[in-house]
Write an enzyme that holds these catalytic residues in place. Sequence first.
Site, PDB file in Angstrom:
ATOM      1  N   ALA A 226      -4.193   7.598  -4.864  1.00 60.21           N
ATOM      2  CA  ALA A 226      -2.835   7.085  -5.069  1.00 60.21           C
ATOM      3  C   ALA A 226      -2.977   5.579  -5.293  1.00 60.21           C
ATOM      4  O   ALA A 226      -2.872   4.776  -4.353  1.00 60.21           O
ATOM      5  CB  ALA A 226      -1.979   7.376  -3.855  1.00 60.21           C
TER       6      ALA A 226
ATOM      7  N   GLY B 204       0.823  -1.220   0.000  1.00 56.50           N
ATOM      8  CA  GLY B 204       0.000   0.000   0.000  1.00 56.50           C
ATOM      9  C   GLY B 204       0.841   1.247   0.000  1.00 56.50           C
ATOM     10  O   GLY B 204       2.034   1.204  -0.321  1.00 56.50           O
ATOM     11  N   ASN B 205       0.230   2.366   0.324  1.00 56.50           N
ATOM     12  CA  ASN B 205       0.985   3.625   0.432  1.00 56.50           C
ATOM     13  C   ASN B 205       0.352   4.497   1.513  1.00 56.50           C
ATOM     14  O   ASN B 205      -0.671   4.144   2.083  1.00 56.50           O
ATOM     15  CB  ASN B 205       1.047   4.332  -0.926  1.00 56.50           C
ATOM     16  CG  ASN B 205      -0.331   4.686  -1.439  1.00 56.50           C
ATOM     17  OD1 ASN B 205      -1.031   5.504  -0.853  1.00 56.50           O
ATOM     18  ND2 ASN B 205      -0.750   4.035  -2.531  1.00 56.50           N
ATOM     19  N   HIS B 206       0.984   5.663   1.768  1.00 52.73           N
ATOM     20  CA  HIS B 206       0.567   6.491   2.913  1.00 52.73           C
ATOM     21  C   HIS B 206      -0.519   7.515   2.587  1.00 52.73           C
ATOM     22  O   HIS B 206      -0.765   8.412   3.387  1.00 52.73           O
ATOM     23  CB  HIS B 206       1.784   7.225   3.479  1.00 52.73           C
ATOM     24  CG  HIS B 206       2.808   6.309   4.054  1.00 52.73           C
ATOM     25  ND1 HIS B 206       2.556   5.534   5.160  1.00 52.73           N
ATOM     26  CD2 HIS B 206       4.080   6.019   3.666  1.00 52.73           C
ATOM     27  CE1 HIS B 206       3.633   4.818   5.438  1.00 52.73           C
ATOM     28  NE2 HIS B 206       4.571   5.086   4.540  1.00 52.73           N
TER      29      HIS B 206
END
Length: 400
Positions: free
Chosen positions: A274, A206-208
């Site tokens: 994102a 995943g990402n932030h």
Amino acid sequence: MLAGKKILLGITGSIAAYKSILLVRILVKAGADVRVVMTPSAKDFVTPLTLATLSKNKVLINLSDESTWANHVMLGRWANLMLVAPLSCNSLAKMANGICDNLFLASYLSATCPVVVAPAMDEDMWQHRSTKRNIATLQEFGHKVIVVNKGELASGLFGEGRMAEPEEIVTFIEENYFRQSALAGKKSLVTAGPTYEAIDPVRFVGNHSSGKMGIAIAEALYGYGAEVTVIAGPGVKPSKFKGIKQIDIKSAAEMFGHANSLFHSSDIAVMAAAVADYSPKDVALEKIKKSGDNLSLELKKTQDILLSLGNLKRKDQVLVGFALETNNEKSNALKKLEHKKADFIVLNSLKEEGVGFGKDTNKVTIFDREGNEYPFEMKSKALVAKDIVDLIIQKIYVKA
Ligand code: CTP
């Protein structure tokens, strides 16, 4: 939404009147012009001096005061909205029965603007049949009632009757009375936040991303009157506006599915998510056990949602993408604009202080297909969203 709006705030005698101080402050900060009219008993709970200072206007209380005598009719005509918060049981009964024994009631009875009330009382009073009848009467008059909250009450008891919080009250009036109409009748679609690509039942790639930018865009579109659906990744905090529809998804594939099916009926689509570019090729059905010193994951490309919508886009639709870049920012952003066939690309550079995942501010440059470049200063995500939506509106009007 509240900039330049005229709000007549009626404060009646209830312990919740202390919250009116914050309410005035939020309204004034949002750009509203606030005049306060209080019942004499409200003075026992909150001082007129505090309210006059915060509202920057004289607080009106006495019907017999010469300087305010003529005002009660004008106040209700001056206002875009009369908000009564808190509304006590006693003032509720008087409003429902046309009693006019103080300046607040005289102002209410002469108000030609919409009226919204936020009641506050103990649970037993709130549940009493006469209160229910009086509330129903105000609703019959066409007034809107902001539902009371459940919680600790002034009596020390726990139950229904707490006045809604000032932020909730402001959101309610913004949503119900002060949306603008530039995008009325338009349907919009926004993607927001990260996607999580499962590795096994407990782990993901995943990402932030927090989704704050996407939600800010959804709120700006909504504020201009558009119908809004947000396709939101994990952890995205829904908008404060009840009318914004949110579809929660986890993976890029799910986001792609929803975006594709909603796009044909959307006038505007803003891809602020994102989205993971790659996801694990095989998702393990059981938790992967620790074994050797190294572990390799094979990843496969996800579908590019913006690119797919760009290929489907009709002339009457507006498509906006984002570009998150750390180097060759402008040329990379322009490549994305071209390749993904968007009408606008919003570039944010991760190099700037105060910009990036989870932050409340952003600094963007927007590029359009006509070769225009719009650089903006660092500002709150809400104001960045407004800049983006203002450009969308220009685009729609140019087309029309
Ligand atoms: N995007 C998308 N679907 C993907 C990847 C990206 O819809 N699978 C969208 C994003 O929501 C954004 C735009 O494409 O509006 C650009 O995303 P970005 O991550 O900056 O670029 P990528 O195309 O993923 O390219 P790269 O990561 O190589 O810069």
